[in-house]
Design a protein around this motif. Structure first.
Motif, PDB file in Angstrom:
ATOM      1  N   ALA A 286       0.845  -1.199   0.000  1.00  0.00           N
ATOM      2  CA  ALA A 286       0.000   0.000   0.000  1.00  0.00           C
ATOM      3  C   ALA A 286       0.879   1.248   0.000  1.00  0.00           C
ATOM      4  O   ALA A 286       0.607   2.220  -0.708  1.00  0.00           O
ATOM      5  N   VAL A 287       1.942   1.200   0.804  1.00  0.00           N
ATOM      6  CA  VAL A 287       2.842   2.348   0.868  1.00  0.00           C
ATOM      7  C   VAL A 287       3.533   2.548  -0.487  1.00  0.00           C
ATOM      8  O   VAL A 287       3.611   3.668  -0.998  1.00  0.00           O
ATOM      9  N   TRP A 288       3.965   1.448  -1.079  1.00  0.00           N
ATOM     10  CA  TRP A 288       4.620   1.554  -2.395  1.00  0.00           C
ATOM     11  C   TRP A 288       3.643   2.099  -3.434  1.00  0.00           C
ATOM     12  O   TRP A 288       3.965   2.997  -4.215  1.00  0.00           O
ATOM     13  N   ARG A 289       2.430   1.536  -3.406  1.00  0.00           N
ATOM     14  CA  ARG A 289       1.437   1.919  -4.415  1.00  0.00           C
ATOM     15  C   ARG A 289       1.099   3.400  -4.309  1.00  0.00           C
ATOM     16  O   ARG A 289       1.012   4.111  -5.317  1.00  0.00           O
ATOM     17  N   ALA A 290       0.911   3.856  -3.083  1.00  0.00           N
ATOM     18  CA  ALA A 290       0.552   5.259  -2.883  1.00  0.00           C
ATOM     19  C   ALA A 290       1.681   6.169  -3.368  1.00  0.00           C
ATOM     20  O   ALA A 290       1.444   7.170  -4.047  1.00  0.00           O
ATOM     21  N   HIS A 292       3.977   5.484  -5.582  1.00  0.00           N
ATOM     22  CA  HIS A 292       4.082   5.410  -7.041  1.00  0.00           C
ATOM     23  C   HIS A 292       2.992   6.248  -7.706  1.00  0.00           C
ATOM     24  O   HIS A 292       3.230   6.917  -8.710  1.00  0.00           O
ATOM     25  N   ALA A 293       1.784   6.182  -7.137  1.00  0.00           N
ATOM     26  CA  ALA A 293       0.656   6.892  -7.739  1.00  0.00           C
ATOM     27  C   ALA A 293       0.612   8.350  -7.298  1.00  0.00           C
ATOM     28  O   ALA A 293      -0.227   9.118  -7.762  1.00  0.00           O
ATOM     29  N   GLY A 294       1.468   8.709  -6.360  1.00  0.00           N
ATOM     30  CA  GLY A 294       1.475  10.083  -5.872  1.00  0.00           C
ATOM     31  C   GLY A 294       0.225  10.438  -5.090  1.00  0.00           C
ATOM     32  O   GLY A 294      -0.266  11.567  -5.164  1.00  0.00           O
ATOM     33  N   VAL A 295      -0.312   9.467  -4.334  1.00  0.00           N
ATOM     34  CA  VAL A 295      -1.503   9.760  -3.529  1.00  0.00           C
ATOM     35  C   VAL A 295      -1.161   9.532  -2.057  1.00  0.00           C
ATOM     36  O   VAL A 295      -0.237   8.795  -1.733  1.00  0.00           O
ATOM     37  N   PRO A 296      -1.902  10.183  -1.152  1.00  0.00           N
ATOM     38  CA  PRO A 296      -1.596  10.023   0.271  1.00  0.00           C
ATOM     39  C   PRO A 296      -1.918   8.616   0.784  1.00  0.00           C
ATOM     40  O   PRO A 296      -2.835   7.966   0.295  1.00  0.00           O
ATOM     41  N   VAL A 297      -1.121   8.173   1.755  1.00  0.00           N
ATOM     42  CA  VAL A 297      -1.412   6.906   2.426  1.00  0.00           C
ATOM     43  C   VAL A 297      -1.405   7.157   3.922  1.00  0.00           C
ATOM     44  O   VAL A 297      -0.552   7.856   4.453  1.00  0.00           O
ATOM     45  N   LEU A 298      -2.422   6.571   4.566  1.00  0.00           N
ATOM     46  CA  LEU A 298      -2.671   6.808   5.980  1.00  0.00           C
ATOM     47  C   LEU A 298      -2.604   5.464   6.687  1.00  0.00           C
ATOM     48  O   LEU A 298      -3.415   4.586   6.425  1.00  0.00           O
ATOM     49  N   LEU A 299      -1.595   5.279   7.565  1.00  0.00           N
ATOM     50  CA  LEU A 299      -1.479   4.042   8.318  1.00  0.00           C
ATOM     51  C   LEU A 299      -1.958   4.321   9.734  1.00  0.00           C
ATOM     52  O   LEU A 299      -1.397   5.186  10.406  1.00  0.00           O
TER      53      LEU A 299
END
Ligand code: ADP
Ligand code: ZN
Ligand code: ZN
Length: 682
Positions: A286-290, A292-299
């Motif tokens: 999820a962190v990689w995907r976010a 790569h896509a330039g979108v925020p990731v919230l853990l």
């Protein structure tokens, strides 16, 4: 990349990376096919599913020898570049075949349809009636100061540039932050992906999202859906019709063309790691995907994984703290029961007298108690006092568990089950006795100790039937239960309003385990369990978390008493650093399964000999048996590789693993081998 020749396509097919066929295969196609198009192609005598992929730089066969693509599913919009990048990264990182992984993460139904059937499905989806006039969403709560502060950070591009660790205690309102962040993504015309560890938790979260976003399309993705549902939900995400996708780890691979946010709730939970096939971590992907896509990731977590915590220390993640419970309720008081101090002869009792008394008080006050015991069944083993026979599993190196209700001895590893023998199968002695206790016995003992109370049990055995978990939870919520006994299943997520006492009956297992992550898991479990008590602010002051232990001075409990995750994490990280363990080192585990332990070990030894450890910068440890060495008549061994450098480990694996099938011939009885990158349990 070379320009594709007309009439030629590269296809990723479902062959494991380390067999003879790997990488992309070339096929002929009269119509040009875009990368990401699903096809069927001939492979040997079979027709197999495949995905058209960008051509790499590998040598090309002359077009005249190419076999043609059998079918192209052109009705389905091709899987996009971001999705393909994610799959390519995951395949390379977890050392799997590209086609194998790509096809494994698509809904299985997809490969059963031909183009016409697919076109019909898509038409039906497109024609689905618009959602009914949206009812008014409920009023949004006034944000707490901490929620507002977290959201203010997330509202700025700089604030979202790094992965965000929402470090929020249970009841601090993390979900509200997810809801608002999702609302922002939706307002930008984007899709939001929300990952949760357990299927059981999806309905609750789904309800909260559905209520907040009426009129929006929300779909779930998890393994409990029917194949048809899973296909429909997946298609809705892929076509961009679904605004919100909520799911378990497999949902990290959902195709979402307008992805604008990823949330990983309870990011520390081991369930995010897939335990077979490509053993991926959905949290890490999820962190990689976010990124790569330039979108925020919230853990989000009350007890972040030490991996994520360390990244905060290094400045690679941003921590947003939420340390107050909504409504200002206190965290429950932690009370340790020193089992050493109980009078002799009473130590083997289930509950210390003071704990029993505390539970009785709750019952009298109409409040509920939760008792956690991490072992289902009645007793973990049966034993004959005359000849020392124990209820071993004939197929595993494990004991079979005594289940009293259905009078069986069951192996929790291979499932082998038999009726309990009347007498010792070795010597005929009639007096065979259970040793230790599981949830069934705890429930029985409590019912005897508290005859006035309604004692229920919730574990994998009582929740096997579809809907039974929801049913039992509903009874707890309705106040029809006074004391609830269960496994760690109880500790997760449930919002129990009447619970004012939580007790861990036997917590010590995690203190002295050989698994270096055991203390981290135990601490997370106990903190999470504590969070079940006193969710209602007015009850919070009376709420208690009890822990029965033989090691009350253990530093883990000292930190637990103060609800002090930070100092626990600091101490653990110090130990990990000194020992060269994750997150300061990177691990991979090579597992071998064979008819005999010798064959498995021999294979691992030969494999180890292929690595020049000093040159590679990778330490290779000697093969050891896993905790359950024999499982379902298969002998298992494993070998750990460790390196301070992730890149060095990756390079070594990529060069090494393709050679391993060449070793098979020399080890008769070797059944399979597999590699686990970033293993969770070792
Ligand atoms: P967490 O996920 O951090 O454990 P929740 O998001 O479940 O916490 O929030 C706990 C409870 O507080 C929920 O019942 C939620 O509806 C409520 N809540 C969350 N934020 C607010 C707020 N700002 N004002 C009032 N109630 C809130
Ligand atoms: Zn015997
Ligand atoms: Zn077994």
């Amino acid at each position: 990349m070379t320009a594709p020749l007309p009439g030629r396509v590269a296809v990723a097919v479902e062959t494991p990376r380390h067999t003879s066929v790997s990488g992309l295969l070339d096929y002929a196609s009269e119509q040009p096919l875009a990368p990401g198009t699903l096809v069927r192609v001939p492979l040997g005598k079979r027709d197999v599913p495949g995905l058209v992929w960008e051509r790499g730089a590998e040598t090309e066969a002359p077009p005249e020898v190419l076999r043609p693509v059998t079918v192209a599913l052109t009705a389905l919009p091709p899987l996009g570049p971001d999705w393909r990048a994610l799959v390519a990264f995951a395949a390379a990182y977890y050392q799997r075949g590209l086609g194998e992984l790509a096809l494994a993460v698509l809904p299985p139904e997809l490969r059963k349809l031909d183009d016409t059937q697919l076109a019909r499905r898509l038409k039906k989806l497109a024609a689905a009636p618009p959602s009914p006039a949206a009812p008014q969403p409920p009023a949004r709560p006034e944000l707490s100061e901490e929620q507002a502060a977290a959201l203010a950070v997330l509202a700025t591009p700089e604030g979202r540039a790094k992965p965000v660790l929402l470090h929020g205690v249970t009841g601090s309102g993390k979900t509200e932050v997810y809801l608002r962040a999702a609302a922002d993504a939706l307002a930008r015309g984007q899709q939001a992906l929300v990952l949760v560890p357990e299927i059981n938790l999806t309905p609750q979260l789904e309800a909260r999202f559905a209520e907040r976003f009426p009129g929006r399309v929300l779909v779930s993705l998890h393994s409990a859906l029917t194949p048809a549902q899973r296909l429909r939900h997946w298609l809705q995400a892929h076509l961009g019709q679904a605004d919100l996708v909520l799911g378990t780890r497999l949902a990290v691979f959902a195709s979402m063309p307008r992805l604008g946010l990823i949330v990983v709730d309870e990011e520390h939970d081991p369930s995010f790691k897939q335990q077979e096939g490509a053993r991926y971590s959905a949290r890490d992907l999820a962190v990689w995907r976010a990124h790569h896509a330039g979108v925020p990731v919230l853990l989000g977590s009350a007890t972040p994984s030490l991996e994520s915590w360390q990244r905060v220390q290094e400045g690679r993640y941003r921590r947003l703290p939420m340390l107050q419970r909504i409504g200002g309720g206190a965290m429950p008081r932690v009370r340790l029961v020193d089992m050493n101090l109980l009078p002799r002869g009473t130590q083997e009792r289930v509950l210390a007298p003071q704990l029993l008394e505390a539970i009785e008080k709750r019952i009298a006050a109409g409040e509920q108690s939760l008792l956690l015991l991490n072992r289902r069944g009645y007793a973990p083993v049966l034993h004959c006092g005359a000849c020392a026979w124990k209820s071993g599993c004939p197929h595993c190196s494990a004991w079979r568990v005594f289940h009293k209700l259905d009078r069986t001895l069951k192996c929790h590893h291979c499932g082998y089950s038999e009726r309990v023998p009347r007498a010792c199968p070795e010597c005929g002695n009639l007096d065979i006795a259970p040793i230790g206790r599981g949830t069934e016995k705890l429930q029985e003992q409590l019912a005897a100790l508290l005859p006035q109370a309604r004692v229920a049990r919730l574990d994998a055995d009582t929740t096997r039937a579809a809907g039974s978990l929801q049913q039992q939870l509903a009874e707890v919520h309705a106040g029809e239960v006074d004391v609830l006994v269960g496994t760690q299943m109880l500790a997760k997520g449930h919002d129990f309003r009447r619970v004012t006492l939580v007790a861990a009956i036997n917590a010590d297992g995690g203190l002295f385990s050989s698994d270096f992550r055991a203390p981290e898991r135990l601490f997370a479990l106990l903190m999470q369990a504590a969070g079940r008590a006193g969710r209602d602010a007015e009850q919070a002051a009376r709420s208690e978390m009890w822990v029965q232990t033989w090691s009350p001075t253990h530093p883990l409990f000292t930190a637990l008493r103060k609800h002090d995750y930070d100092s626990f994490a600091a101490a653990q990280l110090e130990e990990r650093q000194a020992a060269g363990l994750p997150p300061f080192a990177h691990l991979a585990l090579l597992r071998a399964e064979a008819r005999t332990a010798e064959a498995a070990t021999g294979f691992l030894h030969d494999a180890a000999a292929l690595i020049d450890s000093a040159a590679a910068g990778v330490t290779v440890y000697p093969p050891v048996p896993p905790f359950v060495a024999k499982l379902a008549d298969v002998e298992r061994m494993q070998m750990l590789l460790e390196s301070p450098s992730r890149a060095a480990l990756q390079r070594t694996l990529a060069a090494w693993l393709p050679q391993l099938n060449g070793l098979r011939g020399a080890h008769k009885g070797l059944l399979r081998w597999a590699v686990d990158i970033d293993p969770l349990a070792i």
